[in-house]
Scaffold this active site. Sequence first.
Site, mmCIF file in Angstrom:
data_model
loop_
_atom_site.group_PDB
_atom_site.id
_atom_site.type_symbol
_atom_site.label_atom_id
_atom_site.label_comp_id
_atom_site.label_asym_id
_atom_site.label_seq_id
_atom_site.Cartn_x
_atom_site.Cartn_y
_atom_site.Cartn_z
ATOM 1 N N LYS A 69 -6.944 9.620 -4.562
ATOM 2 C CA LYS A 69 -5.929 8.553 -4.491
ATOM 3 C C LYS A 69 -5.807 7.921 -5.878
ATOM 4 O O LYS A 69 -6.474 6.933 -6.183
ATOM 5 C CB LYS A 69 -6.353 7.518 -3.443
ATOM 6 C CG LYS A 69 -5.450 6.305 -3.364
ATOM 7 C CD LYS A 69 -5.683 5.514 -2.101
ATOM 8 C CE LYS A 69 -4.860 4.231 -2.125
ATOM 9 N NZ LYS A 69 -4.781 3.570 -0.831
ATOM 10 N N ARG A 117 1.297 -2.048 -0.292
ATOM 11 C CA ARG A 117 2.455 -2.925 -0.507
ATOM 12 C C ARG A 117 3.786 -2.195 -0.425
ATOM 13 O O ARG A 117 4.760 -2.732 0.096
ATOM 14 C CB ARG A 117 2.316 -3.635 -1.860
ATOM 15 C CG ARG A 117 1.332 -4.764 -1.826
ATOM 16 C CD ARG A 117 0.865 -5.162 -3.202
ATOM 17 N NE ARG A 117 -0.027 -4.189 -3.789
ATOM 18 C CZ ARG A 117 -0.621 -4.307 -4.979
ATOM 19 N NH1 ARG A 117 -0.379 -5.383 -5.712
ATOM 20 N NH2 ARG A 117 -1.431 -3.385 -5.444
ATOM 21 N N GLU A 132 -10.620 6.799 -4.938
ATOM 22 C CA GLU A 132 -9.519 6.026 -5.548
ATOM 23 C C GLU A 132 -9.922 5.432 -6.899
ATOM 24 O O GLU A 132 -10.435 4.310 -6.972
ATOM 25 C CB GLU A 132 -9.071 4.899 -4.598
ATOM 26 C CG GLU A 132 -7.903 4.090 -5.162
ATOM 27 C CD GLU A 132 -7.418 2.977 -4.244
ATOM 28 O OE1 GLU A 132 -8.088 2.706 -3.232
ATOM 29 O OE2 GLU A 132 -6.375 2.384 -4.547
HETATM 30 P P1 13P Z 1 -1.154 -0.582 -2.975
HETATM 31 O O1 13P Z 1 -0.339 0.590 -2.526
HETATM 32 O O2 13P Z 1 -0.579 -1.912 -2.588
HETATM 33 O O3 13P Z 1 -1.554 -0.478 -4.409
HETATM 34 O O4 13P Z 1 -2.525 -0.511 -2.178
HETATM 35 C C1 13P Z 1 -3.179 0.697 -2.099
HETATM 36 C C2 13P Z 1 -4.609 0.473 -1.887
HETATM 37 O O5 13P Z 1 -5.180 0.958 -0.955
HETATM 38 C C3 13P Z 1 -5.348 -0.335 -2.870
HETATM 39 O O6 13P Z 1 -6.711 -0.074 -2.723
#
Ligand code: 13P
Length: 485
Positions: free
Chosen positions: A219, A294, A177
């Site tokens: 991600k 979120r 990510e």
């Molecule tokens: P959000 O979708 O709220 O950005 O969170 C994703 C996530 O895993 C952040 O590390």
Amino acid sequence: MNTPQLIDTARTMVADDKGLLAMDESNPTCDKRFAKWAIPQVVEERRAYRELIVTTPGLGECISGAILYDQTIRQNKKDGTPLVKAITDAGIIPGIKVDTGAKDMAAHPGEKITEGLDGLRGRLAEYSQMGARFAKWRAVTAIGDGIPTRGCIEANAQALARYAALCQEAGLVPVVEPEVLMDGEHSLDRCREVTEEVLRTVFTQLYAQGVMLEGMILKPNMVLPGLACPQQESVDEVADATVRCLLRAVPAAVPGVAFLSGGQPGELASARLNAMNVRFRSRLPWAVAFSFARAIQQPALEIWRGKEAHVVAAQQALSHRARCNRAARRGEYNAAMDKDMSATDYPANREACGIRQYASDTENTMQIQINTDHNIEGHEALVAQVSEVVESALSLVSDHITRVEVHLSDENGDKRGQSDKRCMMEARMEGRQPIAVTHQSATLVQAVDGAADKLTRLIESTLGRRRHQENHRADPPLDRQKYAG
Ligand code: 13P
């Protein structure tokens, strides 16, 4: 390294139009979100909330994997069943966040480096024993004056690659990510440029560290203008820019791209994911999926607020957002899905849970709906005052708007805060996706004023840009043929 098993897990994580649910908020992040809704910030509440999530009926129909936090993977349901078992019984693959957070980076003001490599091999072995089959590591890149620097991009990319190699050695699929943050005034094009550079660097490092691309998931962020940028591109423009950027930087061997939501309103995150699948799905080498926190959890948390009696309603909202995102993977999402929910059971749930709604029709066709949280004394005078501010502030663009939704919240409840009154304002316009802004201030009326002002500018720039495009058509959207099979 068990290559076939890694490949199989990675493929399953993005199969059948499902996606990942990130429920791996660290204790401080989870507590911050709880505080907003006056939920006690203690272990038991965090456990109860995670139990609510994993026992949501039918969740496994839309969610392939759930990302847990270290504390959560060790917790049980109230009846003693491990949460990991509840997750696997629901047909969902358990995963675990293994980084230990983004910390200030030495000699790089304004930039962060993600930590957690020390002792990672041992922790991965333990998580694997506990049933985790994939892991996640998040690196963040901020855009601002003079940043990001190469030093920060390279250090984070190398850490991501070393984490990914350790995961595969332990038989866990790495979810890689690299998040380019939405904060700031930067343009969509600047975000595209930075995201491309970050992704190219990450894949160079993944290659250097011997990571098997077929056994990982990427991600990334969507390519978006900064939150404070006056020009906010349309859903289709965001989809084009994001896909164009990923095609340049993400190798075809990667089985899936599962986007983070990054704080976008849930509906908008779904609409943008949907647009990517509608426009490009059949010609992309990787699945285009979601790994949202979120954008799936927000309404559920808002409804639950720590009350046992609200669990079922909160689960319905969670399940609804999960279904919307599965529809977006198929290219079948439309804003009406969320509107239908708003018009039927979802607001009834909200009403039952004490989240109040008020509707007011103005003289033209623009309808205004005002929602307040439990900290705000909602009464007719407040509604009338807020409606008046919204009407007058949006008068220049009201012909284009069919409906405005205003969400008012008081972040600190009784406590006095500098800028703790928050107004989220969302406008729906004929034939366009909803657009939303937020503004915080010391008083409700100032928060509403500020939000209305931002929304007016955003609508004007959107309409202005649209007129420009209609007249000139100088920069056609991504040429689909160019990327065809
Ligand atoms: P959000 O979708 O709220 O950005 O969170 C994703 C996530 O895993 C952040 O590390």
